[in-house]
Motif scaffolding. Structure first.
Motif, PDB file in Angstrom:
ATOM      1  N   ALA A  19     -10.921  26.295  31.831  1.00 50.70           N
ATOM      2  CA  ALA A  19     -11.007  25.084  32.705  1.00 50.70           C
ATOM      3  C   ALA A  19     -10.217  24.124  31.839  1.00 50.70           C
ATOM      4  N   THR A  20      -9.557  23.122  32.437  1.00 50.30           N
ATOM      5  CA  THR A  20      -8.997  21.862  31.839  1.00 50.30           C
ATOM      6  C   THR A  20      -9.809  20.686  32.181  1.00 50.30           C
ATOM      7  N   PHE A  21      -9.854  19.777  30.972  1.00 52.26           N
ATOM      8  CA  PHE A  21     -10.643  18.622  31.273  1.00 52.26           C
ATOM      9  C   PHE A  21     -10.024  17.384  30.935  1.00 52.26           C
ATOM     10  N   GLN A  22     -10.365  16.302  31.191  1.00 52.79           N
ATOM     11  CA  GLN A  22      -9.687  15.046  31.138  1.00 52.79           C
ATOM     12  C   GLN A  22      -9.161  14.773  29.768  1.00 52.79           C
ATOM     13  N   GLY A  23      -8.003  14.281  29.501  1.00 54.47           N
ATOM     14  CA  GLY A  23      -7.367  14.290  28.383  1.00 54.47           C
ATOM     15  C   GLY A  23      -6.654  15.585  27.790  1.00 54.47           C
ATOM     16  N   ASN A  24      -6.493  16.510  28.941  1.00 55.28           N
ATOM     17  CA  ASN A  24      -5.823  17.836  28.739  1.00 55.28           C
ATOM     18  C   ASN A  24      -6.517  18.663  27.716  1.00 55.28           C
ATOM     19  N   SER A  25      -7.609  18.149  27.612  1.00 51.94           N
ATOM     20  CA  SER A  25      -8.437  19.242  26.572  1.00 51.94           C
ATOM     21  C   SER A  25      -8.850  20.672  27.466  1.00 51.94           C
ATOM     22  N   THR A  26      -8.846  21.772  26.727  1.00 49.14           N
ATOM     23  CA  THR A  26      -9.208  22.970  27.384  1.00 49.14           C
ATOM     24  C   THR A  26     -10.419  23.745  26.844  1.00 49.14           C
ATOM     25  N   ALA A  27     -11.241  24.367  27.513  1.00 50.17           N
ATOM     26  CA  ALA A  27     -12.223  24.993  26.986  1.00 50.17           C
ATOM     27  C   ALA A  27     -12.541  26.486  27.660  1.00 50.17           C
ATOM     28  N   GLU A  28     -12.804  27.549  27.039  1.00 49.24           N
ATOM     29  CA  GLU A  28     -13.308  28.820  27.313  1.00 49.24           C
ATOM     30  C   GLU A  28     -14.975  28.679  27.835  1.00 49.24           C
ATOM     31  N   ILE A  29     -15.346  28.632  28.869  1.00 50.78           N
ATOM     32  CA  ILE A  29     -16.707  28.347  29.550  1.00 50.78           C
ATOM     33  C   ILE A  29     -17.629  29.820  29.767  1.00 50.78           C
ATOM     34  N   SER A  30     -18.741  29.793  29.157  1.00 50.33           N
ATOM     35  CA  SER A  30     -19.659  30.689  29.014  1.00 50.33           C
ATOM     36  C   SER A  30     -20.604  30.621  29.993  1.00 50.33           C
ATOM     37  N   GLY A  31     -21.142  31.668  30.571  1.00 49.39           N
ATOM     38  CA  GLY A  31     -22.518  31.584  31.640  1.00 49.39           C
ATOM     39  C   GLY A  31     -22.703  32.570  32.577  1.00 49.39           C
TER      40      GLY A  31
END
Length: 285
Positions: free
Chosen positions: A92-104
């Motif tokens: 997913a992409t967040f504000q400020g063009n930060s990206t993350a791989e999300i686990s759950g």
């Protein structure tokens, strides 16, 4: 001669037993308590449901088995199946063009109504396709829409429960309309470096409610969300460093505040003790 006849009878008996077993297997079947079945009739091709546990009439029809409840993991952890391609984290992409791989993980319940079960079977044909092509894609889409509404710090620390809640609501109700605006933000290490970012927010109607633009595909099939848990965010290196710096600053602020409160309390205690000593001295005098 008698021995040959005996062998022939033995072979015939064996063949009849095998044919009988095959016939019995295709005439009747057994359904477990944790599954339901979708049966296609042998001649007419009509689809029907077997929802109750126990013996049912198979009548040479073809049967597809579905688990009543299922769990889908998206995680880098080996205990969550992270070594398998079908359990990798979702991006997913967040504000400020930060990206993350999300686990759950997501625990869900498949349809209760027979018509929904048949529709699901017609469109996806088996439980593994439901899991990968329906459940996985629905989670991925919900994460991608939720991400731009949060800063990395909010999703990871400040508003994490809200992030999870919103992902679940998208899964249950559907994707909603958003509006985008631009903000200018200076670099923490260089105030002259000002960057422009696009920020998304929910669009609300005149009654203050969200506008659904894409109804939930899970809801359309009668699939119920039992539990959703966002376990971890693996941000890009730059964002990780910013979050770490902010966390350390917050810890230092809390520590300084705690020391100030302690000093204030110590001063009050000392004043009270001094007053008590003076009063005692006067009393003794």
């Amino acid at each position: 001669m008698e021995e040959v006849k005996f062998k022939i009878k033995y072979v015939v008996f064996g063949l009849l037993a095998i044919i009988g077993a095959i016939t019995l297997f295709n005439l009747f079947g057994t359904n477990g308590s944790t599954e339901y079945l979708v049966k296609q009739a042998a001649i007419s091709g009509n689809l029907s449901c077997v929802s109750e546990p126990g013996v049912y009439g198979k009548m040479f029809g073809s049967v597809s088995e579905y688990d009543r409840t299922g769990t889908f993991y998206f995680s880098s952890e080996k205990l969550d199946g992270g070594d398998d391609d079908d359990a990798k984290p979702l991006g997913a992409t967040f504000q400020g063009n930060s990206t993350a791989e999300i686990s759950g993980f997501l625990k869900y319940r498949l349809p209760v109504k027979c018509e929904d079960k048949i529709d699901l079977h017609r469109d996806f044909s088996n439980k593994e396709t439901v899991r990968m092509d329906l459940i996985r894609n629905a989670i991925a889409a919900a994460l991608k829409q939720t991400g731009p509404l949060f800063t990395p710090e909010e999703a990871y620390i400040d508003r994490r429960p809200e992030f999870t809640k919103l992902v679940r609501e998208i899964l249950e109700d559907g994707e909603f309309q958003t509006v985008t605006s631009e903000i200018r933000k200076a670099d923490m290490n260089d105030s002259t470096n000002v960057q422009t970012f696009k920020v998304a927010r929910m669009f609300l109607d005149s009654n203050g409610k969200r506008v659904i633009t894409k109804p939930s595909v899970l809801k359309a099939y009668g699939i119920e969300i039992i539990q959703l848990d966002i376990k971890n965010f693996d941000f890009d290196p730059k964002t990780d460093e910013l979050i770490k710096t902010k966390k350390e600053s917050e810890q230092q602020r809390i520590a300084a505040q705690s020391l100030a409160e302690k000093a204030k309390q110590d001063a009050l205690t000392e004043f009270s003790q001094g007053t008590a000593r003076i009063a005692k001295a006067k009393a003794d005098e």
